[in-house]
Structures are given as C-alpha cells and as structure tokens.
Design a protein around this motif. Sequence first.
Motif, PDB file in Angstrom:
ATOM      1  N   SER A  68      71.839 -17.111  69.878  1.00 46.87           N
ATOM      2  CA  SER A  68      72.386 -15.791  70.204  1.00 46.87           C
ATOM      3  C   SER A  68      71.602 -14.673  69.515  1.00 46.87           C
ATOM      4  O   SER A  68      71.943 -13.507  69.653  1.00 46.87           O
ATOM      5  N   GLY A  69      70.568 -15.027  68.753  1.00 43.25           N
ATOM      6  CA  GLY A  69      69.751 -14.042  68.067  1.00 43.25           C
ATOM      7  C   GLY A  69      70.201 -13.743  66.651  1.00 43.25           C
ATOM      8  O   GLY A  69      69.574 -12.956  65.943  1.00 43.25           O
ATOM      9  N   LYS A  70      71.284 -14.377  66.211  1.00 42.60           N
ATOM     10  CA  LYS A  70      71.801 -14.173  64.858  1.00 42.60           C
ATOM     11  C   LYS A  70      70.925 -14.931  63.858  1.00 42.60           C
ATOM     12  O   LYS A  70      70.505 -16.060  64.112  1.00 42.60           O
ATOM     13  N   THR A  71      70.666 -14.308  62.701  1.00 40.65           N
ATOM     14  CA  THR A  71      69.905 -14.969  61.646  1.00 40.65           C
ATOM     15  C   THR A  71      70.820 -15.906  60.870  1.00 40.65           C
ATOM     16  O   THR A  71      71.891 -15.507  60.414  1.00 40.65           O
ATOM     17  N   VAL A  72      70.386 -17.156  60.749  1.00 39.64           N
ATOM     18  CA  VAL A  72      71.138 -18.180  60.038  1.00 39.64           C
ATOM     19  C   VAL A  72      70.285 -18.631  58.855  1.00 39.64           C
ATOM     20  O   VAL A  72      69.101 -18.923  59.012  1.00 39.64           O
ATOM     21  N   ARG A  73      70.902 -18.683  57.688  1.00 43.77           N
ATOM     22  CA  ARG A  73      70.218 -19.138  56.471  1.00 43.77           C
ATOM     23  C   ARG A  73      70.819 -20.466  56.026  1.00 43.77           C
ATOM     24  O   ARG A  73      72.028 -20.676  56.158  1.00 43.77           O
ATOM     25  N   LEU A  74      69.976 -21.316  55.493  1.00 39.75           N
ATOM     26  CA  LEU A  74      70.488 -22.586  54.969  1.00 39.75           C
ATOM     27  C   LEU A  74      71.537 -22.314  53.900  1.00 39.75           C
ATOM     28  O   LEU A  74      72.561 -22.998  53.838  1.00 39.75           O
ATOM     29  N   GLY A  75      71.325 -21.291  53.081  1.00 39.89           N
ATOM     30  CA  GLY A  75      72.259 -20.941  52.017  1.00 39.89           C
ATOM     31  C   GLY A  75      73.653 -20.594  52.514  1.00 39.89           C
ATOM     32  O   GLY A  75      74.617 -20.633  51.748  1.00 39.89           O
ATOM     33  N   TYR A 139      76.931 -28.039  67.721  1.00 35.47           N
ATOM     34  CA  TYR A 139      76.376 -27.705  66.415  1.00 35.47           C
ATOM     35  C   TYR A 139      75.308 -26.626  66.593  1.00 35.47           C
ATOM     36  O   TYR A 139      74.864 -26.359  67.703  1.00 35.47           O
ATOM     37  N   THR A 140      74.913 -26.023  65.495  1.00 29.68           N
ATOM     38  CA  THR A 140      74.012 -24.880  65.531  1.00 29.68           C
ATOM     39  C   THR A 140      72.576 -25.308  65.834  1.00 29.68           C
ATOM     40  O   THR A 140      72.019 -26.162  65.153  1.00 29.68           O
ATOM     41  N   MET A 141      72.009 -24.671  66.858  1.00 30.13           N
ATOM     42  CA  MET A 141      70.609 -24.880  67.222  1.00 30.13           C
ATOM     43  C   MET A 141      69.834 -23.652  66.760  1.00 30.13           C
ATOM     44  O   MET A 141      70.223 -22.518  67.064  1.00 30.13           O
TER      45      MET A 141
END
Length: 193
Positions: A68-75, A139-141
């Motif tokens: 969706s263009g959202k930034t996802v961080r491992l943290g 799950y998150t791709m």
Amino acid sequence: MRIERASPTTNWRSTIRSYRRGLILLAALALAAAPGCARKGTQSESAIPANAGTIGSQAPEFALQDLSGKTVRLGDYAGKVVIVDFWATWCGPCRAEVPDFVKLQEKYRDQGLVILGLSLDENGEKLVRDFAAEYKANYTMLLANPETARQYGGIVGIPTTFVLDRKGRIVQKFIGQTEMRTFEATIQPLLTS
C-alpha cells in the motif's frame, strides 16, 4: 557367417561416451531437483558485513514499502517472533512455501508470530500485489532491494528465510524450500518463551 569383434579402442571410446552422457544427465537432474532458485543479478561480496545474516547475530534493521506504499520497519515488530522470508514471484519453491506461511500466520498470529515476505522482484509492486491476492496472503509483503539482501549476508538463493526471536536475534536460517513442520518446530519454543 563371420562375427567380428569390436576393437578394444572402440569399446573404450563407447564406454567413455556413455559415462559422459550419464554424468551430464545426472548434473541436469541435480540442478532441476534443487530446492531453491538462484537470484537474478549479482551482488558485491566484498560489501557484505562479516556477521551479516549469521545465526546469533542481531537481525539488520530495514525500512521497506509494503504493497500500500506504507513504510514498514523491522523494529515495528519488537517483542514478536518474526519470520523474514526473501522470495520472488518467479521462484517455484518460493511460491510453494506461501500457502504454508498463510497457515502459520493464521495459527500463530495471536501468540506473537509475524511473517514478513520480502519480495526481490525487480519493479514488482503489481506482480507482488496480484500474487498476494491470488494466494490470499494474510501476512505483510514488502518490496525489498539489493541493499536489504546485502545486509542479510547477500541472498544468493531463494527462498532464504530467517527466524528471529523476540529480541530480534537470528535463531535460524533456511535456504531453499522448507517444510511447514520445520518452521513450526523452530517457532514454537520461541513463542512460548
């Protein structure tokens, strides 16, 4: 009627040719049966940090775009057990693992499991979005890049999957297609601790 025997030289050459054909066939079968896919493109081996992607090390942080263009961080998933799976839509063994990841996410989500699929498809947002819809990915791709692969030790074959404990340490690394029961055996003790 006269029977001629083949000369010793002819038999020797014929035997060598047969062995050669057999070895080529064996090599072709071994490559076809390999449980993973080679990565497209190249990576600079000299740029890989010494402990990148090693068991016992802290998992490298990343910030990647989801579908969706959202930034996802491992943290963002601190305190969770995380499966980080490097994969691509063109990789057969990668595709075969997705239904198992869907089942694992469904079964263990409430116990603190997070699965992150890091796609290595070049220009793959639409490809990955269509794939995720087709496989009903729950799950998150994320759209990975060569830098992310480098931080994890240089991903040379996919799928390559890392299992992280609740403290963000790499506790297991799998290269090639891995069975669901193997993932379950790895994550269950982490989820109860």
